[in-house]
Structures are given as structure tokens and as C-alpha cells.
Motif scaffolding. Sequence first.
Motif, mmCIF file in Angstrom:
data_model
loop_
_atom_site.group_PDB
_atom_site.id
_atom_site.type_symbol
_atom_site.label_atom_id
_atom_site.label_comp_id
_atom_site.label_asym_id
_atom_site.label_seq_id
_atom_site.Cartn_x
_atom_site.Cartn_y
_atom_site.Cartn_z
ATOM 1 N N SER A 236 0.827 -1.209 0.000
ATOM 2 C CA SER A 236 0.000 0.000 0.000
ATOM 3 C C SER A 236 0.863 1.262 0.000
ATOM 4 N N LEU A 237 0.299 2.331 -0.579
ATOM 5 C CA LEU A 237 0.928 3.641 -0.470
ATOM 6 C C LEU A 237 0.513 4.224 0.872
ATOM 7 N N LYS A 238 1.413 4.205 1.836
ATOM 8 C CA LYS A 238 1.066 4.414 3.235
ATOM 9 C C LYS A 238 1.094 5.869 3.688
ATOM 10 N N TYR A 239 1.599 6.742 2.846
ATOM 11 C CA TYR A 239 1.847 8.109 3.294
ATOM 12 C C TYR A 239 0.960 9.105 2.552
ATOM 13 N N ASP A 240 0.974 10.317 3.042
ATOM 14 C CA ASP A 240 0.262 11.411 2.384
ATOM 15 C C ASP A 240 0.672 11.466 0.909
ATOM 16 N N PRO A 241 -0.280 11.674 -0.010
ATOM 17 C CA PRO A 241 0.082 11.731 -1.444
ATOM 18 C C PRO A 241 1.207 12.713 -1.758
ATOM 19 N N ARG A 242 1.332 13.760 -0.938
ATOM 20 C CA ARG A 242 2.392 14.736 -1.173
ATOM 21 C C ARG A 242 3.782 14.134 -0.954
ATOM 22 N N PHE A 243 3.853 13.076 -0.144
ATOM 23 C CA PHE A 243 5.125 12.384 0.054
ATOM 24 C C PHE A 243 5.659 11.866 -1.277
ATOM 25 N N TYR A 244 4.775 11.285 -2.089
ATOM 26 C CA TYR A 244 5.194 10.691 -3.361
ATOM 27 C C TYR A 244 5.447 11.763 -4.414
ATOM 28 N N LEU A 245 4.663 12.830 -4.388
ATOM 29 C CA LEU A 245 4.932 13.936 -5.300
ATOM 30 C C LEU A 245 6.265 14.592 -4.948
ATOM 31 N N ALA A 246 6.545 14.716 -3.656
ATOM 32 C CA ALA A 246 7.809 15.315 -3.225
ATOM 33 C C ALA A 246 8.993 14.469 -3.662
ATOM 34 N N LEU A 247 8.811 13.138 -3.701
ATOM 35 C CA LEU A 247 9.890 12.279 -4.196
ATOM 36 C C LEU A 247 10.252 12.645 -5.625
ATOM 37 N N PHE A 248 9.239 12.863 -6.461
ATOM 38 C CA PHE A 248 9.513 13.234 -7.845
ATOM 39 C C PHE A 248 10.145 14.619 -7.933
ATOM 40 N N VAL A 249 9.546 15.585 -7.232
ATOM 41 C CA VAL A 249 10.017 16.964 -7.317
ATOM 42 C C VAL A 249 11.444 17.083 -6.791
ATOM 43 N N ALA A 250 11.732 16.431 -5.664
ATOM 44 C CA ALA A 250 13.055 16.568 -5.050
ATOM 45 C C ALA A 250 14.088 15.663 -5.709
ATOM 46 N N LEU A 251 13.749 14.388 -5.872
ATOM 47 C CA LEU A 251 14.756 13.436 -6.332
ATOM 48 C C LEU A 251 14.987 13.513 -7.838
ATOM 49 N N THR A 252 13.912 13.428 -8.617
ATOM 50 C CA THR A 252 14.094 13.420 -10.070
ATOM 51 C C THR A 252 14.632 14.758 -10.561
ATOM 52 N N LEU A 253 14.006 15.860 -10.146
ATOM 53 C CA LEU A 253 14.475 17.173 -10.586
ATOM 54 C C LEU A 253 15.795 17.548 -9.918
ATOM 55 N N GLY A 254 16.019 17.049 -8.704
ATOM 56 C CA GLY A 254 17.281 17.331 -8.035
ATOM 57 C C GLY A 254 18.461 16.673 -8.717
ATOM 58 N N VAL A 255 18.245 15.461 -9.191
ATOM 59 C CA VAL A 255 19.326 14.747 -9.862
ATOM 60 C C VAL A 255 19.746 15.472 -11.138
ATOM 61 N N LEU A 256 18.806 16.193 -11.769
ATOM 62 C CA LEU A 256 19.138 16.923 -12.994
ATOM 63 C C LEU A 256 20.313 17.874 -12.796
ATOM 64 N N GLY A 257 20.460 18.399 -11.589
ATOM 65 C CA GLY A 257 21.511 19.373 -11.356
ATOM 66 C C GLY A 257 22.804 18.794 -10.825
ATOM 67 N N LEU A 258 22.839 17.490 -10.517
ATOM 68 C CA LEU A 258 24.040 16.902 -9.938
ATOM 69 C C LEU A 258 25.163 16.833 -10.978
ATOM 70 N N PRO A 259 26.297 17.443 -10.716
ATOM 71 C CA PRO A 259 27.354 17.511 -11.735
ATOM 72 C C PRO A 259 27.972 16.173 -12.074
ATOM 73 N N GLN A 260 28.003 15.219 -11.110
ATOM 74 C CA GLN A 260 28.665 13.954 -11.430
ATOM 75 C C GLN A 260 27.910 13.169 -12.493
ATOM 76 N N ALA A 460 5.291 15.557 7.709
ATOM 77 C CA ALA A 460 5.152 14.951 9.028
ATOM 78 C C ALA A 460 5.843 13.596 9.011
ATOM 79 N N GLY A 461 6.276 13.153 10.188
ATOM 80 C CA GLY A 461 6.874 11.836 10.284
ATOM 81 C C GLY A 461 8.172 11.731 9.505
ATOM 82 N N ILE A 462 8.314 10.615 8.781
ATOM 83 C CA ILE A 462 9.570 10.357 8.078
ATOM 84 C C ILE A 462 9.802 11.357 6.959
ATOM 85 N N SER A 463 8.731 11.843 6.320
ATOM 86 C CA SER A 463 8.914 12.823 5.247
ATOM 87 C C SER A 463 9.493 14.120 5.788
ATOM 88 N N ALA A 464 9.092 14.514 6.991
ATOM 89 C CA ALA A 464 9.660 15.716 7.608
ATOM 90 C C ALA A 464 11.103 15.471 8.026
#
Length: 546
Positions: A236-260, A460-464
Motif C-alpha cells: 500500500s501507499l502508506k503516506y500522504d500523497p504529497r510524500f510521493y509527489l515530493a519524491l519526484f520533485v526533489a529526487l528526479t528534478l534534483g538529480v538533474l543538477g548533480l554535476p557527477q 510529518a513523520g519520516i517525510s519531515a
Amino acid sequence: MNEIVWQLDNLWLGIGVTVAVFFLYYAVAFYSRSSTENTADLYVAGRSIGPVMNSLAAAATWMSVATFLGVVGLIQQLHMPFVYMWIQLILSVPLLVLFYGAMLWRLGMFTSVSFVRVRYGQPAAYLAAVWMLLIMLMYMIGQFVGVAKVFEVLLGLPYMPSLIISALVITGYITIGGMKGATYNDAIQMVVMLLALLVPLAAILKALGATAYAFPPLGYGNMTDVMLAEFPDFFSLKYDPRFYLALFVALTLGVLGLPQLAQRVLTSASLKAARRVVPWFCLWVGLAFSATYAMGFAGVYHFATLGQELPPDAADKTTLLLNLAYNPEWVSAFVIAGVLAAGVSTIAGLMIGVATIIAHDILGMLKPQLDDRKRLRWGYIGLAGTGIVSLLISLNPPAFLIVSIFWAFGLCASAITPMLVLGAWSTRINQVGAFTGSIGAGLVYIVVSPYVFSGVAVGAGISAKLGFAAALITVPLGFILTVAVSIGYEKIAGPGYRDVIARAHELVEGMHGWRQISGLRYAGSTWLWILCALWVPVLVWGLAPW
């Protein structure tokens, strides 16, 4: 299995395998040293790497110790739906190539900081360099600590000697081989990782009763009924839907800027080779990440069927525990080699990224008159210095730096990605807008993280706790500020601004391959405002109470 055991009985077997793989890495580094004649060889391997080799190297750079240990431990403890997260991460290199990687290759850039300097000027480049050094340092220290923990926990060696020996050995072979040596070694390490994940996992799944064990990433299919009977919410998707959207916004878009990762694209022998990296990268990373989830599933299943409880502080040792339970000890020794390969390959990419920014970008701006031979010498000094500084900090690492890799991705998505992507696709973005958007979004991200001001966090919780949820606020802010301030500055800029616009047209149209500069391509503002409008609901949703 009555006792939970995760250390090899024959420690010399593990040490022997570790020494053997590092001997191989050094041999490759010395072989590559002879072909490192200038800074282009040191930083981007002379732009000579083919797509398959580069895809393996890029995938290895993307792996980390967490792939084998930490993520499997979180699946074991929290039943986290990490398959969703891996899908977001696999998108990183395809989007990087699409949005700006191929364009930077055409410009002959070594790093994304180089692009920021040419596109926006030195003040923005200094700001981008500071952000990237902070992000990569946080990321790299966690890897150094993780590799030392492998020696300490799995091989029974004390932490301090483990850290010093591993850091010096890793720094040595990366400094000797440069980018070409690191690329070849990373490719070897990715093969080691895949073998250390997939082959032992197949044997584990077969022993647990999986019928499709021959394809380990999806081999647990017939075991799901037992898992759901024991843990009905496992998938099951156990967390607030924003947790999963934040994964995309932070991780996918964040990786775009990583120089390595950008540097992996820039080492390609041609634009065609750079684009061909994408499908191969997705294949290797997809196999590794899905196998990681299958390993976590097998660990939960193993303990559920045995009726045994794994102590929380031992969850990250699940991978080795399963191998010791179901495979010969020499297989577990090879898995240790895979864990080390995951950490070492990530450190290699980060070290070269840091050294390139310091010795090529920052030093190049401070001392532009240096000839290539002196730049090459400073490059080697930068590589060695990066490893030594990381070692010194890792001797007594701040707790924040160890748990903040996710946080670092969110910072990169907020402070770096908007200026890179918008600057590559719009001539309307200028240095004032890029600087304001970067520093504004970056500082707000730091302020609303859970590590600066007590009690201030998004989510909240682990996402925070992980901190990346703040990206739902700061990434939209970064894009909106960059666009709004850039277009606003146009209204008040003096006559000299026409020259700035002309240079922007020449650069942006040229990096997209246009031979004749029209001044009209990439000059529209409508799509920029539409993009900002699309970010507004994300910003509002992120600000709402969780």
C-alpha cells in the motif's frame, strides 16, 4: 536459523575478495593514467566513451551503499514502497540528456557550473559552485562513512582504521586514473553490483519457494499471497500523497543538477553516443533497483515465515544476512565486494565532480591565465584534496550530514535545476533572475528543513525527518522567482541589456545546434508563465498542513 548472524566466519575470505577487487581498480587506474594528458582527459575522459560503457558508469555513479544496505533495511522496517521511488530516479538521466545535457556537450562544457558562468556570468557561477560543493560534500561523506561501516560491521574491523584505510585507498586510485580510469572502473563496478545482486538473489528466492526465481527482480510473484496474509498493507501507499509527489520533485528534478551525472553525459564520444546512454542506463538501473526491492521483500518474507524478529539496528544488514542464511560464504564475500563497489563508484563520481568545480571552474575564474599543464596539476591536487577533506570530516561526522542525502537532492532541485533548465531553453532568463531564484529558493529550503530551526519542517513523520518534502514549496518558488524576476528586470534594464539579450540568443540557439541566429527562437514568454502557473498548485498544496 536460530541466531541472527551477519558477519563472515572466515573474515580473511571477505578481506581477500576486497583486496582483489581494489587491486583490479588500481590496475585500471594506472592503465588509464598514461592517456590523461590534459584537463579534458582528466575531467571528461577526452570525450571518448561509448554509450554502453558510459551507461554502466553512469548507473554505477547513481548507485550507493544504500542500494544494498539502507534501502533494504527501510523496506524491512517500514515496508516502504520503494519501487515507486526508483521509477522517479530512473527518469533522472533521460531528463538530464533531454533538458540540457546534450546542449552542454555541444558547447564543450566540463560541468554545469561552466554553463552557468557562460550563460549568466561569474556571480551566478560562484553561487552555483557553492551550492554544488555543499550538496556533493554532504553526499560524499555519507558514502565514506557507509564504506567504513561495511568494513567495520561486516568484516569486524574497527571503524576508525576502516575509514582511514578505505578513504586513502579510494582517493588514491581515483586520483591516479582521473575520469577515464573512474569511468572504466565504474563500469566494472556496475557489473560487479549486478552480479552481486541478481545471482545470489535468485538462489535466495529459490530457497524461499519462488517459482520465477530465474528473473530475480520480479521473481517473488507467487509469494505475494503469503506476504499479504502476514502484512495486508505491504504494497500500500502508506503516506500522504504529497510524500510521493515530493519524491519526484526533489529526487528526479534534483538529480538533474548533480554535476557527477552531467559529467557522465559530457564524457560521451558524440551527441549520438550521449543519447544512446539513456536506454542502457534505464536497463542497468532498472535491474538493480527492482532487485533491491525484491531483496527487501525476501527479507520481510524470510522473517515472517520464520516467526523471527530482526532487531531495528540490524535491518540494514538484511542483504548479507539472507546470503549467509541461503548461500555459501564465498557468495556473501562477493556480495560485500558489490556493496563496496556501490559506495566506491558513487564516491568516484562525487570526487571528480568536486575537483572539477574547484580546480577547473573556481580556479579558472580566479586565475584565467593558467595554462593547461598547470590546470591539470591543480586538477590532481583537487582530487587528492577532496578525498582528504572528506576523510577529515568523516572522522567525526555531523549526524545531519549522514542522513541528509535526500535533503541534498531537494536543495539541488530548488537552487540549481531551475537556472539550468530555464537557461538552456529560454533567452528571456537573465543573470538577475537566475541569481535571485537560486539564492531565494535555496535559502528558504534550508530554513524550512528540519535541521536548522527546531520544530520547523514541511511534512510529518519520516517525510519531515528526511527533509525533501520542503521541495514542494521551494522548487515551485525557484522556477517562479527565476521567471518573474528575469522578465521584470527586462522592464527596468538600461540600453546595455540589448547586448546581453544578443549574447543569450547566440549561446542558446547555438547550443541547440542552430547555425543561423534568428533572435526569435526560445524568446517567447508565454510558455514560461504557463510553467509558473502549473507550479502554483504544487506550491499551495505543499504549504497546506499535512
